[in-house]
Design a protein around this motif. Sequence first.
Motif, PDB file in Angstrom:
ATOM      1  N   ALA A  11      14.753  30.403  68.223  1.00  0.00           N
ATOM      2  CA  ALA A  11      13.578  29.960  67.475  1.00  0.00           C
ATOM      3  C   ALA A  11      13.964  29.402  66.108  1.00  0.00           C
ATOM      4  O   ALA A  11      13.281  28.516  65.572  1.00  0.00           O
ATOM      5  N   ASP A  12      15.062  29.890  65.546  1.00  0.00           N
ATOM      6  CA  ASP A  12      15.538  29.403  64.245  1.00  0.00           C
ATOM      7  C   ASP A  12      16.304  28.083  64.350  1.00  0.00           C
ATOM      8  O   ASP A  12      16.737  27.544  63.330  1.00  0.00           O
ATOM      9  N   GLY A  13      16.501  27.588  65.566  1.00  0.00           N
ATOM     10  CA  GLY A  13      17.200  26.321  65.738  1.00  0.00           C
ATOM     11  C   GLY A  13      18.666  26.448  66.060  1.00  0.00           C
ATOM     12  O   GLY A  13      19.374  25.441  66.154  1.00  0.00           O
ATOM     13  N   ILE A  14      19.166  27.666  66.210  1.00  0.00           N
ATOM     14  CA  ILE A  14      20.555  27.870  66.622  1.00  0.00           C
ATOM     15  C   ILE A  14      20.689  27.460  68.084  1.00  0.00           C
ATOM     16  O   ILE A  14      19.798  27.717  68.900  1.00  0.00           O
ATOM     17  N   THR A  15      21.791  26.827  68.420  1.00  0.00           N
ATOM     18  CA  THR A  15      21.965  26.300  69.780  1.00  0.00           C
ATOM     19  C   THR A  15      23.040  27.011  70.584  1.00  0.00           C
ATOM     20  O   THR A  15      23.077  26.885  71.810  1.00  0.00           O
ATOM     21  N   THR A  16      23.917  27.768  69.905  1.00  0.00           N
ATOM     22  CA  THR A  16      25.115  28.277  70.582  1.00  0.00           C
ATOM     23  C   THR A  16      25.472  29.667  70.093  1.00  0.00           C
ATOM     24  O   THR A  16      25.324  29.974  68.910  1.00  0.00           O
TER      25      THR A  16
END
Length: 290
Positions: A11-16
Amino acid sequence: ASVADFARMAADGITTVSLYQYLYLPDPAGVTIATGPNTLTDQEIALVVAEAKRNGLSVHLTPVLLDTATNSWRGRYVPKDLNAFFRNYTAMLTTYATTAEQLGVTMFFVGSENEQIAGRTAQWRAAIRAVRAVYHGAVSYMSTPYTATNVNFWGDLDLAGISAYFSMGEDTNPTYDRFLAAWREVHTPFVADLVKKIRIPMIYAEVGYNSQQHAFANPAESEKGTRLAAPAAQADGYRALLVLRAKDPAVHGVACVRWGVAAPPGGTPSPPTRPPGPRSHPPPAAPPRT
């Protein structure tokens, strides 16, 4: 982070999720490689990957060497028999690269800050070939920034990684503008020049700041329980890093290390989350003051 944090991270935009697999030499000159107290089981790796994917996150897997005798930084390890070491190390890499392939891990690191043996180019290339024979995702290696030009097998990899623990100056609690100045005037130009020299896309494979005063001159340093907390400076450090990274065409991603909680005097520390590192990554020149 734990698997319980993955939904928030997405949700915070972290992808990995970057997953470290700790493996042990008996001492800094050792050649045998074994599991130890911080080694993940195959079941634990599978759980992390499955939960990451369930939350829309990809996974990077990095085998990291420690040593049982001294727990010192892996960049100083010099195995007494390099041929035997690389035989054992390559066998270990292919074991976990096979696991990474089966689980759908998106990137696999063949090494991490192995400074004293990074010059063994032929043996590293053989290890990379062995990994690629069983694994079809992206392959990388993480170097310290100022030794990256000593690595001569970048061309065999898909991405270069550096541990970007650059000094942010000697201030007790640097301001946001101070962080920006350190990056703009010293570290970002250095990285741009480094990418031109090694001619391969780059990520910051490990970077972070612990929330303690005096921690920003040497961000790789472990937490100290006697220091006061500095959450505002830590937040400013991450904000400056991410704001400038978004504008930096030379760097294609950032992996932030999870710092544990340092013990208060007389207390019990949390388990280590960053492996032992070098004392510092000193800048080629002192960051300017603002």
